[in-house]
Design a protein around this motif. Structure first.
Motif: not given
Length: 362
Positions: A14-29
């Motif tokens: 990842f050169e540059a990345l920003e994410i905003n996870p949610g409460p509870g379950v966050n699935v990454i595929t």
């Protein structure tokens, strides 16, 4: 406890990345080698100050670059948000909590408690005692206030005693550290024993739900014959310590013996069952932290489907969901996600880019 923003710079692919996870379950595929585990590694570094993939975090620097940065915004209950940052450059690791340059790795552990369930989980049962001490002391650190100061003082005195032993100093100079060792060893041991009693109280029901077996025994070995006292153990072992050049007895040699139906766990269960049993131990730790301190740790789960049949996979998914906290779980594809883990957010990783789906995805 919730991570509301994760920002990476020159981390792995990842050169540059920003994410905003949610409460509870966050699935990454994503496909194999797409960067799913790298996202979990970044979170782990943010909460532990080290990688779970390598002895050093240096390999996580993106190819051709000299440093990476992991930045997170966390929120705990009604308290204000806190900013955590970890940087790895040519000089080593640097930590920041709300911009404080004096932040230590232990400050991160305290500010952002998290647990990891990964394909190597079986090491806790199969390999050396250091894995079991690490499991034990993570939990004790978070719930027994007296533990860490005593453990710090014990290790400092142990280093001095070992230095004297290695240098072949006179006995009087070696045993000069014994009183400090004994005093702090007794505090460390008492904290560990109290915590293990809590684990024993909750573990049978957890194992019954996941493995269908409630006959779980957890035996604690303090690192010396407890019936003779640590001071007596040090005195009895002094000649041997001098021959070997280090202190062979003490809390630094402690271990846990975990048995199922009166058989050592690593001999009784398959690799998949070992993973489920160890996951049960970690889930109990998470519950205890919530019960004792009101803190819900973040759960990181890498490749939940690996080596697990549908029954164990679905049962583990249900227990993870029942914790009620924030978790990050990786899968090859969304079709493999058990029904119990319906995600609030889904992130798909491909070629160093992440696409977000779900409520308020961004």
């Amino acid at each position: 406890m919730q991570l509301t923003r994760l920002r990476l710079t020159d981390f792995r692919c990842f050169e540059a990345l920003e994410i905003n996870p949610g409460p509870g379950v966050n699935v990454i595929t994503g496909d194999n080698a797409s960067g799913k585990t790298s996202l979990l590694e970044a979170l782990y570094i943010l909460g532990r100050g080290q990688s779970f993939r390598h002895a050093t975090a240096r390999p996580a620097v993106r190819e051709g670059q000299t440093a990476f940065t992991v930045h997170g915004l966390i929120r705990s209950g009604e308290q204000r948000s806190r900013q955590l940052a970890v940087q790895r450059d040519r000089r080593g690791m640097h930590y920041r909590c709300d911009g404080n340059p004096s932040t230590t790795r232990l400050d991160l552990v305290n500010a952002f408690p998290l647990q990891l369930i990964d394909p190597n989980l079986h090491r806790l049962l199969e390999q050396g005692p250091r894995y079991r001490r690490h499991f034990l002391d993570w939990g004790v650190f978070h719930v027994e206030q007296a533990f860490f100061p005593a453990w710090h003082r014990y290790r400092r005195a142990l280093r001095q005693r070992n230095r004297a032993l290695k240098a072949r100093w006179a006995k009087k100079d070696v045993i000069a550290w014994d009183a400090e060792l004994v005093h702090n060893a007794e505090i460390v041991d008492a904290c560990r024993r109290a915590y293990i009693e809590d684990i024993r109280r909750y573990m049978p029901a957890q194992a019954e739900r996941l493995l269908g077996e409630a006959t779980i025994a957890i035996d604690y070995e303090p690192g010396w014959r407890h019936d003779e006292g640590f001071g007596a153990a040090l005195a009895a072992g002094l000649d041997q310590d001098q021959r070997m050049g280090f202190t062979q007895r003490g809390p630094h040699r402690a271990d846990l013996r975990i048995s199922v139906a009166e058989t050592t766990a690593r001999d009784w269960v398959s690799r998949g069952q070992q993973k489920v049993l160890t996951a049960a131990l970690l889930i109990v730790q998470a519950r205890l932290l919530h019960l004792r301190r009101g803190v819900q740790p973040i759960l990181l789960v890498d490749d939940l489907a690996a080596e697990l049949g549908p029954q164990y996979r679905d049962g583990l998914a249900a227990e993870i969901a029942a914790l009620g906290g924030q978790c990050f779980v990786t899968f090859l594809e969304a079709a493999l996600v058990p029904a119990a883990l319906t995600p609030r957010r889904l992130f798909h990783v491909e070629q160093g880019r992440v696409t977000a789906h779900g409520d308020d995805a961004c």
